[in-house]
Design an enzyme around this catalytic site. Structure first.
Site, PDB file in Angstrom:
ATOM      1  N   GLY A 186       0.930  -1.502   0.031  1.00 36.88           N
ATOM      2  CA  GLY A 186       0.159   0.318  -0.101  1.00 36.88           C
ATOM      3  C   GLY A 186       0.926   1.381   0.042  1.00 36.88           C
ATOM      4  O   GLY A 186       0.617   1.992  -0.756  1.00 36.88           O
ATOM      5  N   ASN A 205      -8.843 -13.174   5.204  1.00 36.63           N
ATOM      6  CA  ASN A 205      -9.258 -11.866   4.804  1.00 36.63           C
ATOM      7  C   ASN A 205     -10.578 -11.570   4.393  1.00 36.63           C
ATOM      8  O   ASN A 205     -10.895 -10.395   4.219  1.00 36.63           O
ATOM      9  CB  ASN A 205      -8.306 -11.844   3.668  1.00 36.63           C
ATOM     10  CG  ASN A 205      -6.819 -11.535   3.824  1.00 36.63           C
ATOM     11  OD1 ASN A 205      -6.482 -11.139   4.867  1.00 36.63           O
ATOM     12  ND2 ASN A 205      -6.112 -11.853   2.818  1.00 36.63           N
ATOM     13  N   THR A 255      -5.332  -7.560  -2.456  1.00 39.48           N
ATOM     14  CA  THR A 255      -5.242  -8.622  -1.383  1.00 39.48           C
ATOM     15  C   THR A 255      -5.571 -10.047  -2.153  1.00 39.48           C
ATOM     16  O   THR A 255      -6.687 -10.288  -2.823  1.00 39.48           O
ATOM     17  CB  THR A 255      -6.252  -8.324  -0.454  1.00 39.48           C
ATOM     18  OG1 THR A 255      -5.924  -7.080   0.112  1.00 39.48           O
ATOM     19  CG2 THR A 255      -6.261  -9.444   0.870  1.00 39.48           C
ATOM     20  N   ASP A 261      -5.561   3.277   7.111  1.00 39.64           N
ATOM     21  CA  ASP A 261      -5.150   2.102   7.897  1.00 39.64           C
ATOM     22  C   ASP A 261      -5.517   2.181   9.056  1.00 39.64           C
ATOM     23  O   ASP A 261      -5.675   3.349   9.753  1.00 39.64           O
ATOM     24  CB  ASP A 261      -3.674   2.099   7.614  1.00 39.64           C
ATOM     25  CG  ASP A 261      -2.980   0.615   7.783  1.00 39.64           C
ATOM     26  OD1 ASP A 261      -2.734  -0.047   6.908  1.00 39.64           O
ATOM     27  OD2 ASP A 261      -3.195   0.059   8.768  1.00 39.64           O
ATOM     28  N   HIS A 296      -5.714 -15.516 -10.478  1.00 38.04           N
ATOM     29  CA  HIS A 296      -4.544 -15.116  -9.930  1.00 38.04           C
ATOM     30  C   HIS A 296      -4.025 -16.349  -8.855  1.00 38.04           C
ATOM     31  O   HIS A 296      -4.451 -16.071  -7.552  1.00 38.04           O
ATOM     32  CB  HIS A 296      -4.882 -14.030  -9.095  1.00 38.04           C
ATOM     33  CG  HIS A 296      -3.801 -13.157  -8.479  1.00 38.04           C
ATOM     34  ND1 HIS A 296      -2.626 -12.655  -9.369  1.00 38.04           N
ATOM     35  CD2 HIS A 296      -3.331 -12.832  -7.361  1.00 38.04           C
ATOM     36  CE1 HIS A 296      -1.602 -12.068  -8.449  1.00 38.04           C
ATOM     37  NE2 HIS A 296      -2.163 -12.482  -7.441  1.00 38.04           N
TER      38      HIS A 296
END
Length: 321
Positions: free
Chosen positions: A13, A112, A135, A33, A190
């Site tokens: 990031g 996540n 992510t 964040d 991916h």
């Protein structure tokens, strides 16, 4: 243009924030964040770095209001007060230090998914803007955002350009060409089920034939190299240089409002390639709203088969969410 990076104090990031601010000092960047101090420190340092970049590179932003774009920071609680043109989702749970093999991406889904749901709740009241998901596992989490936010599917983009850079490297070495001159698109997942589109490979813009005997080695290199890097450099470092450069490329393409040559990114499918209710990397062109068009390439029989395998793998996880 105002780019909001969620997970902005992370290695990727903050590197995206730095790279984007260096290449386009006019772009406004906000680092979001939970680590408020780290986000502030990165934003302040990047702001100072802009002094050296300003006026030295071509701008892609067209709005006069973008001149002298600030770099700021905030916590997730401040998301609702922002007015972004593009969101980069890079927030993630910490990765275990032993996560240096190809199975690591699968384990990241459970870690996540809750973060995605929390962030999606914070985004509901915003006007729909492009969401670029970095992510892992990218395809699953891009689908999750699409499924829980009532936004047009064109707004959802999963980052997957690092594989294309890795393919260019290995294909170039096998053909005796500079990697920068090689273009080998990567469709599919991916992750493990990548689909190198050898039928659309180019060198210096011209079609090139890659020996079929090299296909397996090329696939294995693309799959393995990020984890070899993680094992040698440390899993928390990740492949942040190639990822940050690729993410910046996507952002700049959206800011410019067009790309003539399609690039392969993950996006929700609704019948393209005979697939639906899944996110996979397919050739797209972009505009300021996200995915402007999904292109229907002619694929070889084996490429179609591999794309179907990628679909089945991602769809199985989507069904289990």
């Amino acid at each position: 243009m105002h780019v909001v990076i969620i997970g902005g104090a992370s290695r990727i990031g903050s590197t995206v924030g730095y790279t984007l601010s260096g290449m386009d000092p006019d772009v406004e960047v906000t680092l979001v964040d939970i680590d408020e101090d780290a986000a502030w420190a990165h934003a302040t340092d990047i702001s100072h770095a802009k002094y050296h970049f300003s006026g030295t590179l071509e701008r892609v932003s067209n709005s006069a209001t973008d001149v002298g774009g600030a770099v700021r920071s905030t916590t997730p609680a401040g998301l609702e007060g922002l007015d972004p043109d593009l969101l980069v989702f890079n927030a993630a749970a910490p990765r275990p230090e032993e996560a240096t093999d190809r199975g690591a991406r699968e384990a990241e889904l459970d870690r996540n998914l809750e973060i995605v749901d929390t962030v999606a709740d914070q985004l509901r009241d915003l006007e729909p803007v492009p969401v670029l998901v970095v992510t892992n596992p990218v395809d699953r989490l891009t689908y999750r955002f699409w499924s829980v936010l009532d936004w047009p599917r064109a707004r959802f983009i999963g980052y997957s350009l690092s594989e294309m850079a890795r393919a260019a490297d290995v294909v170039g070495r096998k053909l005796g060409e500079a990697g920068q001159n090689v273009h080998c698109p990567i469709m599919g997942e991916h992750g493990e089920h990548i689909v190198p589109v050898f039928s659309h490979a180019r060198v210096d813009g011209e079609p090139v034939e890659i020996p079929e005997s090299e296909y397996a080695d090329i696939r294995e290199y693309i799959r393995d190299i990020p984890f070899e890097i993680a094992e040698s450099r440390g899993v928390q470092e990740t492949s942040r240089w190639v990822t940050s450069a690729g993410v910046t490329r996507v952002i700049r393409t959206i800011a410019a409002g067009e790309n003539e040559t399609p690039i392969c990114l993950s996006t929700p499918l609704a019948g393209e390639y005979g697939l639906r209710d899944v996110c996979l990397s397919v050739p797209v062109t972009l505009d300021e709203n996200g995915v402007a068009e999904i292109h229907d390439w002619e694929l070889s029989r084996s490429e179609r088969r591999e794309l179907a395998t990628a679909y089945e793998a991602v769809r199985a996880d989507v069904d289990g969410m």
